[in-house]
Design a protein around this motif. Structure first.
Motif, PDB file in Angstrom:
ATOM      1  N   SER A  63      53.180  97.994  26.005  1.00  0.00           N
ATOM      2  CA  SER A  63      53.997  98.753  25.053  1.00  0.00           C
ATOM      3  C   SER A  63      54.570  97.861  23.953  1.00  0.00           C
ATOM      4  CB  SER A  63      55.137  99.468  25.780  1.00  0.00           C
ATOM      5  OG  SER A  63      55.947  98.530  26.462  1.00  0.00           O
ATOM      6  N   GLY A  64      54.641  96.552  24.213  1.00  0.00           N
ATOM      7  CA  GLY A  64      55.148  95.610  23.218  1.00  0.00           C
ATOM      8  C   GLY A  64      54.021  94.867  22.530  1.00  0.00           C
ATOM      9  N   GLY A  65      54.361  94.135  21.476  1.00  0.00           N
ATOM     10  CA  GLY A  65      53.369  93.404  20.705  1.00  0.00           C
ATOM     11  C   GLY A  65      52.839  92.161  21.401  1.00  0.00           C
ATOM     12  N   HIS A  66      51.598  91.827  21.084  1.00  0.00           N
ATOM     13  CA  HIS A  66      50.940  90.599  21.538  1.00  0.00           C
ATOM     14  C   HIS A  66      50.052  90.122  20.399  1.00  0.00           C
ATOM     15  CE1 HIS A  66      52.209  90.755  25.684  1.00  0.00           C
ATOM     16  NE2 HIS A  66      51.744  92.001  25.822  1.00  0.00           N
ATOM     17  N   ASP A  67      49.591  88.887  20.519  1.00  0.00           N
ATOM     18  CA  ASP A  67      48.580  88.430  19.574  1.00  0.00           C
ATOM     19  C   ASP A  67      47.517  87.611  20.275  1.00  0.00           C
ATOM     20  OD1 ASP A  67      49.691  85.831  19.776  1.00  0.00           O
ATOM     21  OD2 ASP A  67      50.759  86.002  17.889  1.00  0.00           O
ATOM     22  N   ASP A  83      36.623  91.916   8.043  1.00  0.00           N
ATOM     23  CA  ASP A  83      37.546  91.663   9.145  1.00  0.00           C
ATOM     24  C   ASP A  83      38.479  90.484   8.885  1.00  0.00           C
ATOM     25  OD1 ASP A  83      36.524  93.781  10.580  1.00  0.00           O
ATOM     26  OD2 ASP A  83      35.088  92.545  11.679  1.00  0.00           O
ATOM     27  N   ALA A  84      38.165  89.673   7.903  1.00  0.00           N
ATOM     28  CA  ALA A  84      38.978  88.478   7.606  1.00  0.00           C
ATOM     29  C   ALA A  84      40.455  88.792   7.380  1.00  0.00           C
ATOM     30  CB  ALA A  84      38.384  87.716   6.422  1.00  0.00           C
ATOM     31  N   PRO A  85      40.823  89.900   6.710  1.00  0.00           N
ATOM     32  CA  PRO A  85      42.251  90.183   6.509  1.00  0.00           C
ATOM     33  C   PRO A  85      43.031  90.447   7.806  1.00  0.00           C
ATOM     34  CG  PRO A  85      40.928  91.430   4.945  1.00  0.00           C
ATOM     35  CD  PRO A  85      39.982  90.819   5.940  1.00  0.00           C
ATOM     36  N   LYS A  86      42.344  90.718   8.900  1.00  0.00           N
ATOM     37  CA  LYS A  86      43.016  90.965  10.176  1.00  0.00           C
ATOM     38  C   LYS A  86      43.537  89.675  10.802  1.00  0.00           C
ATOM     39  CE  LYS A  86      39.971  94.872  11.131  1.00  0.00           C
ATOM     40  NZ  LYS A  86      38.938  95.410  12.029  1.00  0.00           N
ATOM     41  N   ILE A  92      45.419  87.147  15.561  1.00  0.00           N
ATOM     42  CA  ILE A  92      45.238  88.565  15.301  1.00  0.00           C
ATOM     43  C   ILE A  92      46.374  89.282  16.033  1.00  0.00           C
ATOM     44  CG2 ILE A  92      43.700  90.551  15.541  1.00  0.00           C
ATOM     45  CD1 ILE A  92      41.410  88.342  15.845  1.00  0.00           C
ATOM     46  N   ALA A  93      47.278  89.886  15.305  1.00  0.00           N
ATOM     47  CA  ALA A  93      48.457  90.531  15.887  1.00  0.00           C
ATOM     48  C   ALA A  93      48.177  91.996  16.178  1.00  0.00           C
ATOM     49  CB  ALA A  93      49.643  90.400  14.941  1.00  0.00           C
ATOM     50  N   LEU A  94      48.670  92.445  17.340  1.00  0.00           N
ATOM     51  CA  LEU A  94      48.519  93.842  17.741  1.00  0.00           C
ATOM     52  C   LEU A  94      49.860  94.379  18.220  1.00  0.00           C
ATOM     53  CD1 LEU A  94      45.251  93.534  19.851  1.00  0.00           C
ATOM     54  CD2 LEU A  94      45.460  94.543  17.590  1.00  0.00           C
ATOM     55  N   SER A  95      50.252  95.513  17.704  1.00  0.00           N
ATOM     56  CA  SER A  95      51.446  96.203  18.189  1.00  0.00           C
ATOM     57  C   SER A  95      51.126  96.834  19.545  1.00  0.00           C
ATOM     58  CB  SER A  95      51.858  97.292  17.206  1.00  0.00           C
ATOM     59  OG  SER A  95      52.181  96.730  15.958  1.00  0.00           O
ATOM     60  N   GLY A  96      52.139  97.279  20.241  1.00  0.00           N
ATOM     61  CA  GLY A  96      51.937  97.935  21.521  1.00  0.00           C
ATOM     62  C   GLY A  96      50.992  99.119  21.404  1.00  0.00           C
ATOM     63  N   LEU A 114      43.239  79.587  23.709  1.00  0.00           N
ATOM     64  CA  LEU A 114      43.644  80.953  23.416  1.00  0.00           C
ATOM     65  C   LEU A 114      45.027  81.163  24.007  1.00  0.00           C
ATOM     66  CD1 LEU A 114      43.167  83.957  22.629  1.00  0.00           C
ATOM     67  CD2 LEU A 114      41.999  84.220  24.838  1.00  0.00           C
ATOM     68  N   ARG A 115      45.920  81.813  23.242  1.00  0.00           N
ATOM     69  CA  ARG A 115      47.258  82.081  23.757  1.00  0.00           C
ATOM     70  C   ARG A 115      47.902  83.193  22.952  1.00  0.00           C
ATOM     71  NH1 ARG A 115      51.721  79.103  21.325  1.00  0.00           N
ATOM     72  NH2 ARG A 115      51.050  78.284  19.332  1.00  0.00           N
ATOM     73  N   CYS A 116      48.996  83.702  23.476  1.00  0.00           N
ATOM     74  CA  CYS A 116      49.838  84.633  22.739  1.00  0.00           C
ATOM     75  C   CYS A 116      51.022  83.826  22.233  1.00  0.00           C
ATOM     76  CB  CYS A 116      50.319  85.778  23.643  1.00  0.00           C
ATOM     77  SG  CYS A 116      51.381  86.967  22.770  1.00  0.00           S
ATOM     78  N   THR A 117      51.336  83.961  20.960  1.00  0.00           N
ATOM     79  CA  THR A 117      52.406  83.157  20.369  1.00  0.00           C
ATOM     80  C   THR A 117      53.775  83.832  20.423  1.00  0.00           C
ATOM     81  OG1 THR A 117      52.025  84.004  18.140  1.00  0.00           O
ATOM     82  CG2 THR A 117      50.795  82.016  18.792  1.00  0.00           C
ATOM     83  N   HIS A 118      53.860  85.038  20.977  1.00  0.00           N
ATOM     84  CA  HIS A 118      55.160  85.692  21.090  1.00  0.00           C
ATOM     85  C   HIS A 118      56.052  84.888  22.034  1.00  0.00           C
ATOM     86  CE1 HIS A 118      54.206  89.859  19.327  1.00  0.00           C
ATOM     87  NE2 HIS A 118      53.273  89.017  18.948  1.00  0.00           N
TER      88      HIS A 118
END
Length: 133
Positions: A63-67, A83-86, A92-96, A114-118
């Motif tokens: 439900s929360g954001g990840h990247d 796809d480059a602008p993503k 690559i950031a994704l909302s919940g 590879l990791r999530c920076t949140h």
């Protein structure tokens, strides 16, 4: 012509030259689904073949954001132009609940981080690796 001699270069030589860029065939990209959830990537180890196009389908099931942060990998891969602008700052950031596709060609063989920076997500285990063979 130079002193009566033609400087014409055979077309076959020009077309086989490595200096002539061949367009990527993005339609042949292999699909690969990656799920980002609460503090993990599934799969955590991603194995790709060098020079092969892939369509990464990134799904945030939380439900929360990840990247999807893989700075070195994304910098070295050939990304489909639309796809480059993503990709921003190697991630690559994704909302919940969000998903997106990024089509790319796997770069030079090696192992990429590879990791999530949140905040604290990596500390809680949201890490992985991308292995290109």
């Amino acid at each position: 012509m130079l002193h009566g001699r033609s400087l014409a270069v055979p077309a076959a030589l020009i077309l086989s030259s490595p200096a002539v860029a061949q367009p990527e065939n993005w339609n042949d990209a292999r699909p690969l689904t990656l799920t980002l959830s609460s503090f993990r990537f599934e799969p955590a180890d991603i194995v790709l073949e060098h020079g092969v196009p892939y369509r990464l389908h990134l799904v945030n099931s939380a439900s929360g954001g990840h990247d999807f942060a893989a700075r070195e990998f994304l910098a070295a891969a050939r990304i489909r132009p639309q796809d480059a602008p993503k990709i921003r700052d190697g991630r690559i950031a994704l909302s919940g609940g969000e998903s997106t596709d990024v089509t790319l060609i796997a770069p030079t063989p090696g192992t990429y981080r590879l990791r999530c920076t949140h905040f604290m997500h990596s500390a809680f285990g949201m890490t992985g690796r991308i292995v290109v063979r």
